[in-house]
Design an enzyme around this catalytic site. Structure first.
Site, PDB file in Angstrom:
ATOM      1  N   ASP A  10       0.863  -1.185   0.000  1.00  0.00           N
ATOM      2  CA  ASP A  10       0.000   0.000   0.000  1.00  0.00           C
ATOM      3  C   ASP A  10       0.892   1.225   0.000  1.00  0.00           C
ATOM      4  O   ASP A  10       1.735   1.386   0.894  1.00  0.00           O
ATOM      5  CB  ASP A  10      -0.916  -0.001   1.229  1.00  0.00           C
ATOM      6  CG  ASP A  10      -1.838   1.206   1.254  1.00  0.00           C
ATOM      7  OD1 ASP A  10      -2.716   1.296   0.373  1.00  0.00           O
ATOM      8  OD2 ASP A  10      -1.672   2.066   2.147  1.00  0.00           O
TER       9      ASP A  10
ATOM     10  N   GLU B 283      -1.922  -1.361  -5.893  1.00  0.00           N
ATOM     11  CA  GLU B 283      -3.176  -0.776  -6.344  1.00  0.00           C
ATOM     12  C   GLU B 283      -3.007  -0.152  -7.725  1.00  0.00           C
ATOM     13  O   GLU B 283      -1.983   0.467  -8.015  1.00  0.00           O
ATOM     14  CB  GLU B 283      -3.647   0.291  -5.352  1.00  0.00           C
ATOM     15  CG  GLU B 283      -4.127  -0.250  -4.029  1.00  0.00           C
ATOM     16  CD  GLU B 283      -4.520   0.864  -3.079  1.00  0.00           C
ATOM     17  OE1 GLU B 283      -5.658   0.856  -2.583  1.00  0.00           O
ATOM     18  OE2 GLU B 283      -3.673   1.734  -2.826  1.00  0.00           O
TER      19      GLU B 283
ATOM     20  N   CYS C 150     -12.083  -5.360   5.846  1.00  0.00           N
ATOM     21  CA  CYS C 150     -11.307  -6.108   6.837  1.00  0.00           C
ATOM     22  C   CYS C 150     -10.588  -7.252   6.124  1.00  0.00           C
ATOM     23  O   CYS C 150     -11.228  -8.078   5.459  1.00  0.00           O
ATOM     24  CB  CYS C 150     -12.212  -6.645   7.939  1.00  0.00           C
ATOM     25  SG  CYS C 150     -11.341  -7.694   9.135  1.00  0.00           S
TER      26      CYS C 150
ATOM     27  N   CYS D  89     -11.875  -3.848  13.036  1.00  0.00           N
ATOM     28  CA  CYS D  89     -13.083  -4.369  12.411  1.00  0.00           C
ATOM     29  C   CYS D  89     -14.274  -4.272  13.361  1.00  0.00           C
ATOM     30  O   CYS D  89     -14.207  -4.724  14.511  1.00  0.00           O
ATOM     31  CB  CYS D  89     -12.867  -5.815  11.970  1.00  0.00           C
ATOM     32  SG  CYS D  89     -14.299  -6.521  11.104  1.00  0.00           S
TER      33      CYS D  89
ATOM     34  N   ASP E  49      -2.752   0.929   7.049  1.00  0.00           N
ATOM     35  CA  ASP E  49      -2.017   0.678   5.813  1.00  0.00           C
ATOM     36  C   ASP E  49      -1.659  -0.803   5.674  1.00  0.00           C
ATOM     37  O   ASP E  49      -1.680  -1.350   4.576  1.00  0.00           O
ATOM     38  CB  ASP E  49      -0.752   1.532   5.770  1.00  0.00           C
ATOM     39  CG  ASP E  49      -1.054   3.023   5.720  1.00  0.00           C
ATOM     40  OD1 ASP E  49      -2.134   3.381   5.227  1.00  0.00           O
ATOM     41  OD2 ASP E  49      -0.221   3.823   6.176  1.00  0.00           O
TER      42      ASP E  49
END
Length: 292
Positions: free
Chosen positions: A65, A157, A224, A243, A254
């Site tokens: 990330d 990503e 999550c 969560c 992250d």
């Protein structure tokens, strides 16, 4: 070195050519060009080398990330961080030079040529920015080499960075909001050069028999990574994920996003599977267990 319209030019070697002693049709220098940078002139050689087919990488997988506070967060819980590209003294000098540049630009009359003092200020600013860029590229090369050597599959990503750094200024009829804050965020994103990190990682992973998989960005930070549910309020702060669906998973935000990226990279062959979901709680499709 002989340069057209210039003649013979002396230059200093800063690194060896990768062809080494073996020079043939598959290993040779195919060209060179002069490049002017802010700190001087460089000779850039174009080299053709024969590279053997790499063996398949058998290492673990990882999701990454990319961020601002944590430049690179890995799904194994580790981070790759760096110091500011400029020291405090260099940053202060750059700030003073930029103020002097604006002051001298305002005092220049329309149509008047650039003064030597203003031109020198431009050069000094360019040299400091070039120094920061060299340090950034050096860090990125070292980190991506390490990641490519350790991990067989790297998930990242698929970000539309150009859209992310668009100005929030808006128009005269519809002015934007928080323009200064958005401008600061845009500068921070541009300073991290997320796209260059992935570009370096892709070719280095391929050289070592690994792969880089791009996955859709939506919901990677909201889902999550333990139970696969998206529940409002789970992202407690910018840095903490807990969560609220009942599984009790807690982690750095992250790190949680990086785990989701790794799961998505393993569940989609093309790396562009569906991670969407507009409802407050939607399970992620089954994936392989996270590999540390």
């Amino acid at each position: 070195m002989w340069a057209p319209k210039i003649g013979h030019v002396l230059f200093r070697w800063t690194m060896g050519l990768p062809v080494g002693k073996r020079v043939d049709e598959l290993n040779k220098v195919t060209g060179a060009r002069l490049v002017k940078e802010a700190d001087g002139w460089y000779v850039v050689f174009r080299v053709q080398t024969e590279v053997p087919e790499p063996a398949e990488h058998t290492g673990p997988t990882v999701g990454i990330d990319r961020g601002i506070a944590k430049p690179l967060a890995l799904s194994d819980g580790s981070f790759r961080e760096h110091e500011p590209w400029l020291t405090p003294g260099e940053a202060e000098r750059l700030r003073r030079l930029e103020k002097a540049r604006e002051r001298r630009r305002r005092s220049r009359k329309k149509g008047e040529t650039t003064s030597r003092r203003l031109a020198r200020t431009y050069d000094q600013i360019a040299q400091l920015r070039a120094r920061a860029k060299r340090r950034a590229v050096d860090w990125q090369h070292k980190v991506t080499t390490e990641l490519a050597e350790v991990f067989s599959r790297v998930g990242v990503e698929d970000l539309a960075i150009t859209n992310m750094v668009k100005s929030a200024r808006g128009t005269v009829g519809n002015p934007g909001r928080n323009v200064r804050q958005k401008a600061g965020l845009n500068r921070a994103i541009a300073g991290e050069a997320w796209g260059r990190t992935v570009t370096l990682l892709e070719y280095k992973a391929a050289q070592r028999g690994g792969t880089v998989v791009r996955v859709p960005a939506p919901n990677t930070s909201r889902r999550c990574s333990a139970c696969g549910l998206i529940t409002p309020g789970s992202r407690e702060t910018q840095a903490r994920f807990a969560c609220k669906a009942g599984c009790g998973y807690e982690a750095n935000a992250d790190t949680n996003a990086a785990r989701n990226i790794d799961h998505a990279a393993g569940s989609a062959v093309s790396g562009r599977g569906d991670l969407g979901g507009t409802r407050s709680a939607k399970r992620q499709p089954p994936t392989k267990p996270h590999a540390v």
